[in-house]
Scaffold this motif. Structure first.
Motif, mmCIF file in Angstrom:
data_model
loop_
_atom_site.group_PDB
_atom_site.id
_atom_site.type_symbol
_atom_site.label_atom_id
_atom_site.label_comp_id
_atom_site.label_asym_id
_atom_site.label_seq_id
_atom_site.Cartn_x
_atom_site.Cartn_y
_atom_site.Cartn_z
ATOM 1 N N VAL A 2 0.854 -1.171 0.000
ATOM 2 C CA VAL A 2 0.000 0.000 0.000
ATOM 3 C C VAL A 2 0.894 1.226 0.000
ATOM 4 N N GLY A 3 0.783 2.020 -1.045
ATOM 5 C CA GLY A 3 1.578 3.234 -1.140
ATOM 6 C C GLY A 3 2.877 3.017 -1.886
ATOM 7 N N THR A 4 3.280 4.035 -2.600
ATOM 8 C CA THR A 4 4.525 3.967 -3.367
ATOM 9 C C THR A 4 5.460 5.091 -2.951
ATOM 10 N N GLY A 5 5.563 5.263 -1.650
ATOM 11 C CA GLY A 5 6.546 6.199 -1.120
ATOM 12 C C GLY A 5 7.921 5.559 -1.189
ATOM 13 N N PHE A 6 8.857 6.132 -0.472
ATOM 14 C CA PHE A 6 10.217 5.589 -0.507
ATOM 15 C C PHE A 6 10.283 4.145 -0.033
ATOM 16 N N ALA A 7 9.556 3.822 1.037
ATOM 17 C CA ALA A 7 9.594 2.455 1.579
ATOM 18 C C ALA A 7 8.992 1.458 0.600
ATOM 19 N N ALA A 16 12.511 -7.395 -6.912
ATOM 20 C CA ALA A 16 12.366 -7.479 -8.370
ATOM 21 C C ALA A 16 12.661 -8.868 -8.921
ATOM 22 N N LYS A 17 13.622 -9.549 -8.377
ATOM 23 C CA LYS A 17 13.989 -10.868 -8.893
ATOM 24 C C LYS A 17 13.544 -11.996 -7.974
ATOM 25 N N ALA A 18 12.754 -11.658 -6.975
ATOM 26 C CA ALA A 18 12.260 -12.673 -6.031
ATOM 27 C C ALA A 18 11.124 -13.460 -6.678
ATOM 28 N N PRO A 19 10.947 -14.690 -6.255
ATOM 29 C CA PRO A 19 9.825 -15.487 -6.784
ATOM 30 C C PRO A 19 8.508 -15.071 -6.101
ATOM 31 N N ALA A 20 8.085 -13.848 -6.362
ATOM 32 C CA ALA A 20 6.880 -13.307 -5.728
ATOM 33 C C ALA A 20 6.156 -12.409 -6.720
ATOM 34 N N ASP A 21 4.852 -12.321 -6.557
ATOM 35 C CA ASP A 21 4.051 -11.379 -7.330
ATOM 36 C C ASP A 21 3.823 -10.151 -6.464
ATOM 37 N N ILE A 22 4.190 -8.993 -6.973
ATOM 38 C CA ILE A 22 4.106 -7.756 -6.214
ATOM 39 C C ILE A 22 2.997 -6.890 -6.806
ATOM 40 N N THR A 23 2.141 -6.396 -5.943
ATOM 41 C CA THR A 23 1.098 -5.466 -6.354
ATOM 42 C C THR A 23 1.266 -4.182 -5.552
ATOM 43 N N LEU A 24 1.413 -3.079 -6.245
ATOM 44 C CA LEU A 24 1.515 -1.760 -5.613
ATOM 45 C C LEU A 24 0.177 -1.052 -5.790
ATOM 46 N N ILE A 25 -0.392 -0.556 -4.707
ATOM 47 C CA ILE A 25 -1.651 0.192 -4.766
ATOM 48 C C ILE A 25 -1.394 1.593 -4.233
ATOM 49 N N ASP A 26 -1.734 2.591 -5.037
ATOM 50 C CA ASP A 26 -1.550 3.975 -4.611
ATOM 51 C C ASP A 26 -2.635 4.837 -5.240
ATOM 52 N N ARG A 27 -2.954 5.949 -4.594
ATOM 53 C CA ARG A 27 -3.955 6.878 -5.114
ATOM 54 C C ARG A 27 -3.403 7.734 -6.250
ATOM 55 N N GLN A 28 -2.099 7.887 -6.300
ATOM 56 C CA GLN A 28 -1.468 8.718 -7.326
ATOM 57 C C GLN A 28 -0.737 7.838 -8.335
ATOM 58 N N ASN A 29 -0.607 8.308 -9.542
ATOM 59 C CA ASN A 29 0.136 7.543 -10.544
ATOM 60 C C ASN A 29 1.584 8.014 -10.662
ATOM 61 N N HIS A 30 2.044 8.760 -9.647
ATOM 62 C CA HIS A 30 3.419 9.260 -9.682
ATOM 63 C C HIS A 30 4.036 9.205 -8.283
ATOM 64 N N HIS A 31 5.348 9.168 -8.257
ATOM 65 C CA HIS A 31 6.118 9.263 -7.019
ATOM 66 C C HIS A 31 6.683 10.674 -6.965
ATOM 67 N N LEU A 32 6.446 11.360 -5.862
ATOM 68 C CA LEU A 32 6.851 12.759 -5.727
ATOM 69 C C LEU A 32 7.946 12.888 -4.674
ATOM 70 N N PHE A 33 9.043 13.523 -5.038
ATOM 71 C CA PHE A 33 10.126 13.796 -4.102
ATOM 72 C C PHE A 33 9.853 15.157 -3.459
ATOM 73 N N GLN A 34 9.114 15.158 -2.360
ATOM 74 C CA GLN A 34 8.634 16.391 -1.741
ATOM 75 C C GLN A 34 9.703 17.343 -1.218
#
Length: 94
Positions: A2-7, A16-34
């Motif tokens: 949940v969320g696509t902040g730094f963490a 990225a190369k792990a045997p896992a399916d990753i789903t990212l859910i966020d309200r914004q379609n961008h990552h902002l460096f505030q």
């Protein structure tokens, strides 16, 4: 995740190369460096210099997908996440 902040992005990148399916859910379609937002406000930087599309940050990761919406509930026991997209409510389960 949940969320696509730094963490969220750091964990997604490290898996990225792990045997896992990753789903990212966020309200914004961008990552902002505030921390640099003030420089955009004073015309020192372009908005493109501090905001990046989430999909472009994980585009090479075959095990990662991005969903746009807001998480409305988490059921840890059943491993369900309920989230709302612009037009509907979805159930994501592992």
């Amino acid at each position: 995740m949940v969320g696509t902040g730094f963490a969220g992005l750091t964990v997604a990148k490290r898996l990225a190369k792990a045997p896992a399916d990753i789903t990212l859910i966020d309200r914004q379609n961008h990552h902002l460096f505030q921390p640099l937002l003030y420089q955009v406000a004073t015309a020192g930087l372009s908005p493109a210099d501090i905001a990046w599309p989430i999909r472009s940050l994980v585009r090479r990761q075959r095990n990662t997908r991005v969903l746009l919406g807001a998480v409305t509930g988490v059921d840890r026991e059943r491993k369900h996440v309920t989230w709302t997209a612009e037009t509907s409510t979805q159930l994501f389960q592992d």
